[in-house]
Design a protein around this motif. Structure first.
Motif, PDB file in Angstrom:
ATOM      1  N   VAL A 104       0.848  -1.197   0.000  1.00 46.75           N
ATOM      2  CA  VAL A 104       0.000   0.000   0.000  1.00 46.75           C
ATOM      3  C   VAL A 104       0.880   1.241   0.000  1.00 46.75           C
ATOM      4  N   PHE A 105       0.465   2.249  -0.752  1.00 48.59           N
ATOM      5  CA  PHE A 105       1.173   3.527  -0.875  1.00 48.59           C
ATOM      6  C   PHE A 105       0.231   4.638  -0.448  1.00 48.59           C
ATOM      7  N   THR A 119      -8.602   1.212   8.113  1.00 49.80           N
ATOM      8  CA  THR A 119      -8.048  -0.082   7.732  1.00 49.80           C
ATOM      9  C   THR A 119      -7.604  -0.042   6.285  1.00 49.80           C
ATOM     10  N   LEU A 120      -6.352  -0.459   6.051  1.00 49.18           N
ATOM     11  CA  LEU A 120      -5.775  -0.497   4.709  1.00 49.18           C
ATOM     12  C   LEU A 120      -5.832  -1.893   4.092  1.00 49.18           C
ATOM     13  N   ALA A 121      -5.699  -2.905   4.923  1.00 48.46           N
ATOM     14  CA  ALA A 121      -5.647  -4.275   4.417  1.00 48.46           C
ATOM     15  C   ALA A 121      -6.090  -5.222   5.520  1.00 48.46           C
ATOM     16  N   VAL A 138      -4.443  -4.466   9.005  1.00 44.95           N
ATOM     17  CA  VAL A 138      -3.459  -3.389   9.105  1.00 44.95           C
ATOM     18  C   VAL A 138      -4.218  -2.071   9.077  1.00 44.95           C
ATOM     19  N   GLN A 139      -4.000  -1.254  10.095  1.00 44.70           N
ATOM     20  CA  GLN A 139      -4.677   0.033  10.216  1.00 44.70           C
ATOM     21  C   GLN A 139      -3.664   1.168  10.338  1.00 44.70           C
ATOM     22  N   PRO A 223      -7.995 -12.347   1.558  1.00 49.41           N
ATOM     23  CA  PRO A 223      -7.222 -11.105   1.663  1.00 49.41           C
ATOM     24  C   PRO A 223      -7.911  -9.958   0.929  1.00 49.41           C
ATOM     25  N   ARG A 224      -7.953  -8.793   1.588  1.00 42.81           N
ATOM     26  CA  ARG A 224      -8.581  -7.594   1.033  1.00 42.81           C
ATOM     27  C   ARG A 224      -7.620  -6.416   1.184  1.00 42.81           C
ATOM     28  N   VAL A 225      -7.698  -5.488   0.239  1.00 45.01           N
ATOM     29  CA  VAL A 225      -6.939  -4.245   0.329  1.00 45.01           C
ATOM     30  C   VAL A 225      -7.859  -3.105  -0.072  1.00 45.01           C
ATOM     31  N   GLY A 226      -7.775  -1.997   0.644  1.00 41.60           N
ATOM     32  CA  GLY A 226      -8.606  -0.842   0.327  1.00 41.60           C
ATOM     33  C   GLY A 226      -8.699   0.087   1.511  1.00 41.60           C
ATOM     34  N   LEU A 227      -9.845   0.709   1.652  1.00 44.12           N
ATOM     35  CA  LEU A 227     -10.079   1.662   2.728  1.00 44.12           C
ATOM     36  C   LEU A 227     -11.388   1.313   3.431  1.00 44.12           C
ATOM     37  N   SER A 228     -11.352   1.225   4.742  1.00 46.51           N
ATOM     38  CA  SER A 228     -12.584   1.041   5.503  1.00 46.51           C
ATOM     39  C   SER A 228     -12.451   1.746   6.842  1.00 46.51           C
ATOM     40  N   VAL A 229     -13.588   2.223   7.334  1.00 44.49           N
ATOM     41  CA  VAL A 229     -13.611   2.987   8.587  1.00 44.49           C
ATOM     42  C   VAL A 229     -14.761   2.477   9.447  1.00 44.49           C
ATOM     43  N   PRO A 230     -14.657   2.606  10.770  1.00 41.10           N
ATOM     44  CA  PRO A 230     -15.738   2.154  11.655  1.00 41.10           C
ATOM     45  C   PRO A 230     -16.961   3.061  11.571  1.00 41.10           C
ATOM     46  N   ALA A 231     -18.048   2.585  12.155  1.00 38.71           N
ATOM     47  CA  ALA A 231     -19.346   3.256  12.021  1.00 38.71           C
ATOM     48  C   ALA A 231     -19.353   4.668  12.587  1.00 38.71           C
TER      49      ALA A 231
END
Length: 267
Positions: A104-105, A119-121, A138-139, A223-231
């Motif tokens: 991730v960059f 969360t990145l991955a 990974v956060q 395995p996932r990569v991207g962007l996620s945030v809590p509620a």
């Protein structure tokens, strides 16, 4: 103890390497990028999107995946995952090795530090996302790069987030305009005193756990990569670039995993 540990890993890796295991997906980065829609699935639940870019000079000619997220509401995520990669937890049996390559960059023009965890991955426990926190994630929290692990030996229906074990450790600094390349070696297990997990960041070991469970009963590992945030978080607009998720169907050494990443030629 250190010699025994690495000798055992080396022998296990050499043995597995002769079993005809392969990289998933096969091909060069350019070939994978050209077939991205066939090889990877998307989970787009927020504003923004996911696209392969060939005009971003962050990986010296390699195509990259651009992930954007415009967060103005609850529990949003935009990420991609490798289709067909649903590696099982083998409870009570000898575990097979699985190795993962995730990079991730964080671009300076798309990343702003905040207190909200992003969360990145992750290596999730179900295809569409499990009800329990992922076995590995990974956060970024502020300027810190954080590794989270979650595991439970209780069967489905009894395992809850409250009785799940959680570990959270700082493994580095979330640096802008730099690749963060992860090599992960796992023998997933929900059985106490079984399982191993090793995480390397840019070639350096930052976490290990052995003779210990590290997942959930009957879990699959996606395995996932991207962007996620809590509620309860609001982070505005974010952008990252990511390399393609790669999986090796065996134990693979950290240098060999690193050689598959943009860190082998970038930074």
């Amino acid at each position: 103890m250190q010699f025994k540990r690495y000798a055992g890993l080396l022998l296990g890796g050499l043995f597995a390497a002769h079993a005809g295991a392969a990289d998933l997906p096969p091909g060069t980065p350019s070939e994978i990028g050209a077939n991205f829609a066939t090889l990877y699935g998307l989970r787009v639940q927020g504003g923004g999107g996911i696209a392969v870019r060939t005009d971003v000079p962050v990986a010296k000619g390699r195509p990259v995946v651009e992930v954007t997220l415009n967060n103005a509401g609850p529990a949003l995520r935009n990420d991609f995952f490798l289709k067909g990669e649903q590696f099982p937890t083998l409870n009570g049996a000898e575990q097979a090795w699985r190795s993962y390559v995730i990079s991730v960059f964080l671009p300076a023009d798309g990343w702003v530090e905040s207190d909200a965890p992003v969360t990145l991955a992750q290596i999730d426990s179900a295809v569409d996302g499990g009800q329990l926190p992922p076995p590995l994630a990974v956060q970024v929290r502020g300027s810190k790069l954080v590794l989270n692990t979650n595991f439970n030996h209780l069967p489905a229906g009894e395992a809850t987030e409250a009785n799940t074990a959680h570990r959270s450790i700082v493994i580095g600094t979330a640096e802008k305009n730099k690749w963060h390349c992860f090599g992960i070696q796992a023998r997933w297990s929900a059985t106490p005193a079984k399982g191993e997990l090793y995480v390397h960041l840019n070639g350096n070991e930052v976490y290990f756990s052995r003779i210990a469970h590290n997942s959930y009963p009957s879990a699959v590992h996606v395995p996932r990569v991207g962007l996620s945030v809590p509620a309860d978080a609001s982070i505005g607009s974010r952008k990252i670039y990511a390399d393609f998720i790669r999986v090796v169907e065996r134990y693979e050494s950290a240098p060999n995993l690193l050689s598959r990443t943009p860190c082998a030629t970038a930074n």
